[in-house]
Design a protein around this motif. Structure first.
Motif, PDB file in Angstrom:
ATOM      1  N   CYS A  63       0.834  -1.203   0.000  1.00 10.06           N
ATOM      2  CA  CYS A  63       0.000   0.000   0.000  1.00 10.06           C
ATOM      3  C   CYS A  63       0.871   1.255   0.000  1.00 10.06           C
ATOM      4  N   SER A  64       1.922   1.238   0.797  1.00 12.57           N
ATOM      5  CA  SER A  64       2.870   2.357   0.824  1.00 12.57           C
ATOM      6  C   SER A  64       3.517   2.548  -0.543  1.00 12.57           C
ATOM      7  N   LEU A  65       3.842   1.426  -1.194  1.00 11.67           N
ATOM      8  CA  LEU A  65       4.447   1.476  -2.534  1.00 11.67           C
ATOM      9  C   LEU A  65       3.486   2.111  -3.538  1.00 11.67           C
ATOM     10  N   PHE A  66       2.216   1.730  -3.504  1.00 11.19           N
ATOM     11  CA  PHE A  66       1.221   2.259  -4.438  1.00 11.19           C
ATOM     12  C   PHE A  66       0.958   3.754  -4.196  1.00 11.19           C
ATOM     13  N   VAL A  67       0.961   4.159  -2.929  1.00 12.53           N
ATOM     14  CA  VAL A  67       0.793   5.586  -2.616  1.00 12.53           C
ATOM     15  C   VAL A  67       1.952   6.385  -3.205  1.00 12.53           C
ATOM     16  N   ASN A  68       3.154   5.818  -3.112  1.00 13.31           N
ATOM     17  CA  ASN A  68       4.315   6.514  -3.678  1.00 13.31           C
ATOM     18  C   ASN A  68       4.235   6.609  -5.195  1.00 13.31           C
ATOM     19  N   GLU A  69       3.659   5.580  -5.858  1.00 15.89           N
ATOM     20  CA  GLU A  69       3.491   5.655  -7.312  1.00 15.89           C
ATOM     21  C   GLU A  69       2.570   6.817  -7.684  1.00 15.89           C
ATOM     22  N   LEU A  70       1.521   7.010  -6.892  1.00 20.65           N
ATOM     23  CA  LEU A  70       0.618   8.144  -7.129  1.00 20.65           C
ATOM     24  C   LEU A  70       1.350   9.467  -6.912  1.00 20.65           C
ATOM     25  N   TYR A  71       2.150   9.529  -5.872  1.00 22.03           N
ATOM     26  CA  TYR A  71       2.912  10.737  -5.557  1.00 22.03           C
ATOM     27  C   TYR A  71       3.882  11.090  -6.688  1.00 22.03           C
ATOM     28  N   GLY A  72       4.660  10.110  -7.134  1.00 25.51           N
ATOM     29  CA  GLY A  72       5.646  10.375  -8.177  1.00 25.51           C
ATOM     30  C   GLY A  72       5.023  10.728  -9.510  1.00 25.51           C
ATOM     31  N   SER A  73       3.978   9.991  -9.916  1.00 27.64           N
ATOM     32  CA  SER A  73       3.347  10.263 -11.211  1.00 27.64           C
ATOM     33  C   SER A  73       2.613  11.601 -11.203  1.00 27.64           C
ATOM     34  N   THR A  74       2.059  11.991 -10.059  1.00 27.37           N
ATOM     35  CA  THR A  74       1.370  13.283  -9.973  1.00 27.37           C
ATOM     36  C   THR A  74       2.363  14.436 -10.012  1.00 27.37           C
ATOM     37  N   GLY A  75       3.596  14.174  -9.597  1.00 28.14           N
ATOM     38  CA  GLY A  75       4.628  15.200  -9.700  1.00 28.14           C
ATOM     39  C   GLY A  75       5.107  15.409 -11.122  1.00 28.14           C
ATOM     40  N   LEU A  76       4.740  14.491 -12.034  1.00 29.12           N
ATOM     41  CA  LEU A  76       5.203  14.582 -13.421  1.00 29.12           C
ATOM     42  C   LEU A  76       4.091  14.783 -14.439  1.00 29.12           C
ATOM     43  N   PHE A  77       3.060  13.925 -14.419  1.00 28.04           N
ATOM     44  CA  PHE A  77       2.108  13.871 -15.520  1.00 28.04           C
ATOM     45  C   PHE A  77       1.296  15.149 -15.735  1.00 28.04           C
ATOM     46  N   PRO A  78       0.711  15.772 -14.700  1.00 29.56           N
ATOM     47  CA  PRO A  78      -0.004  17.034 -14.952  1.00 29.56           C
ATOM     48  C   PRO A  78       0.900  18.094 -15.578  1.00 29.56           C
ATOM     49  N   PHE A  79       2.154  18.126 -15.131  1.00 26.81           N
ATOM     50  CA  PHE A  79       3.137  19.055 -15.699  1.00 26.81           C
ATOM     51  C   PHE A  79       3.368  18.750 -17.175  1.00 26.81           C
ATOM     52  N   LEU A  80       3.541  17.474 -17.523  1.00 23.76           N
ATOM     53  CA  LEU A  80       3.749  17.084 -18.916  1.00 23.76           C
ATOM     54  C   LEU A  80       2.555  17.469 -19.786  1.00 23.76           C
ATOM     55  N   LEU A  81       1.355  17.235 -19.286  1.00 26.51           N
ATOM     56  CA  LEU A  81       0.143  17.525 -20.062  1.00 26.51           C
ATOM     57  C   LEU A  81       0.045  19.001 -20.402  1.00 26.51           C
ATOM     58  N   VAL A  82       0.377  19.851 -19.437  1.00 25.73           N
ATOM     59  CA  VAL A  82       0.351  21.301 -19.679  1.00 25.73           C
ATOM     60  C   VAL A  82       1.422  21.688 -20.684  1.00 25.73           C
ATOM     61  N   GLN A  83       2.627  21.142 -20.520  1.00 24.97           N
ATOM     62  CA  GLN A  83       3.741  21.512 -21.396  1.00 24.97           C
ATOM     63  C   GLN A  83       3.543  21.036 -22.831  1.00 24.97           C
ATOM     64  N   ILE A  84       2.930  19.870 -23.004  1.00 20.61           N
ATOM     65  CA  ILE A  84       2.734  19.325 -24.352  1.00 20.61           C
ATOM     66  C   ILE A  84       1.882  20.255 -25.203  1.00 20.61           C
ATOM     67  N   LEU A  85       0.862  20.864 -24.603  1.00 20.93           N
ATOM     68  CA  LEU A  85      -0.039  21.745 -25.343  1.00 20.93           C
ATOM     69  C   LEU A  85       0.401  23.206 -25.319  1.00 20.93           C
ATOM     70  N   SER A  86       1.523  23.463 -24.647  1.00 22.47           N
ATOM     71  CA  SER A  86       2.013  24.840 -24.563  1.00 22.47           C
ATOM     72  C   SER A  86       2.934  25.155 -25.747  1.00 22.47           C
ATOM     73  N   ASP A  87       2.864  26.385 -26.224  1.00 24.99           N
ATOM     74  CA  ASP A  87       3.739  26.809 -27.323  1.00 24.99           C
ATOM     75  C   ASP A  87       5.137  27.161 -26.821  1.00 24.99           C
ATOM     76  N   VAL A  88       5.204  27.683 -25.618  1.00 23.82           N
ATOM     77  CA  VAL A  88       6.487  28.060 -25.016  1.00 23.82           C
ATOM     78  C   VAL A  88       6.691  27.203 -23.773  1.00 23.82           C
ATOM     79  N   HIS A  89       7.746  26.396 -23.796  1.00 20.44           N
ATOM     80  CA  HIS A  89       7.949  25.426 -22.719  1.00 20.44           C
ATOM     81  C   HIS A  89       8.806  26.028 -21.611  1.00 20.44           C
ATOM     82  N   MET A  90       8.158  26.881 -20.834  1.00 20.85           N
ATOM     83  CA  MET A  90       8.835  27.525 -19.717  1.00 20.85           C
ATOM     84  C   MET A  90       8.151  27.123 -18.418  1.00 20.85           C
TER      85      MET A  90
END
Length: 309
Positions: A63-90
């Motif tokens: 359970c601790s391992l799965f919580v950490n997977e959520l933590y790590g992926s949430t630190g990356l994926f929302p950021f990636l989604l915003v950057q992919i559709l952005s014209d300026v990657h800042m």
């Protein structure tokens, strides 16, 4: 001219591809991966939490391992989604440093989780009669707390050294903020950063590796002299853990290798995939691996999703 990192307002990420049509394809793929990761990890966390028969040490560590997977992926994926559709990657400097902290604490917690799980399997297989007296609820709580608190606190020192560096630029050749990429932008002395990295490598990481190797050497000795039933039980419980450990180790190796060596001859798409491997494949790989291989989790997951008895 040297500028302190606290005066840098933003960093520019240069590893993104520019294609209006493909950007929507990338966005869809990344979004689907994120939904699958969140859905699968949340499902298994709920399964473990709501079923009292799964309130055992191995499942608590899972359970601790799965919580950490959520933590790590949430630190990356929302950021990636915003950057992919952005014209300026800042990315704003505070957000960049926050992402670095999330990514590195995720990696440290993952490694500690896997070490604690190997210790748990060692006790269960090598000391089965004393297992429940050795792995008490109090000890489980302390191990889980240590798995999380130590990396979260330990990473503060590294982040402080990075934030106080003097920088000569703000260009990062990756799709997300990376600690080593910031250090390479420094115009000031990075000896303290390097020393901290060496100390961490030869104390904490080496210590964890020694612990994992020791536990599996002991487990193998028991397996060679035990009955067929005990050997099969050991293999069934240790195989998912070993697979997860190998997958994560390869992912970390890919990221370290491509960060520290010249990868200009490697296709851009492959460089991006290698840098994202341990942040995408591990959160996706673990719930599928444990959900499919551990019969109790598999059966309770079916009941929860399909309502079957």
């Amino acid at each position: 001219m040297m500028i302190n990192s606290t005066q840098v307002l933003f960093f520019t990420l240069t590893a993104y591809f520019h294609s209006e049509v493909l950007n929507y394809v990338y966005f869809t793929v990344v979004l689907c991966l994120y939904i699958l990761i969140v859905g699968s990890n949340v499902l298994l966390i709920v399964v473990i939490c709501v079923n009292s028969s799964l309130h055992e040490p191995m499942y608590m560590f899972l359970c601790s391992l799965f919580v950490n997977e959520l933590y790590g992926s949430t630190g990356l994926f929302p950021f990636l989604l915003v950057q992919i559709l952005s014209d300026v990657h800042m990315v704003a400097a505070p957000l960049c440093f926050l992402q670095i902290y999330c990514v590195y604490t995720y990696a440290h917690i993952e490694f500690c989780n896997l070490a604690v799980m190997s210790y748990d399997r060692y006790l269960a297989i090598c000391h089965p009669l004393q297992y429940h007296s050795l792995m008490t609820p109090s000890k489980i709580t302390k191990l889980v707390a240590l798995t999380w608190l130590f990396p979260l606190l330990e990473s503060v020192a590294g982040m402080f050294l990075t934030v106080t560096l003097q920088l000569c630029g703000n260009i990062i050749d990756k799709v997300y903020c990376d600690n080593y990429s910031i250090i390479k932008l420094s115009c000031s002395d990075t000896t303290a950063n390097n020393l901290l990295g060496i100390v961490y490598m030869f104390t904490i990481i080496l210590g964890i590796i020694v612990l994992i190797v020791y536990t599996y050497v002991k487990i193998l000795k028991v397996c060679f002299s035990a009955s067929t039933q005990t050997r099969q039980k050991a293999i069934s419980t240790c195989t998912p853990h070993l697979a997860s450990l190998i997958n994560f180790s390869f992912g970390c190796f890919f990221d370290i290798f491509q960060s520290r060596f010249d990868m200009s001859r490697v296709p851009d798409a492959l460089r991006v995939i290698l840098s994202l491997y341990f942040l995408t494949c591990q959160p996706l790989f673990n719930p599928l691996l444990y959900g499919l291989n551990i019969s109790k989790i598999r059966s309770f997951s079916k009941k929860l999703v399909f309502g079957k008895r």
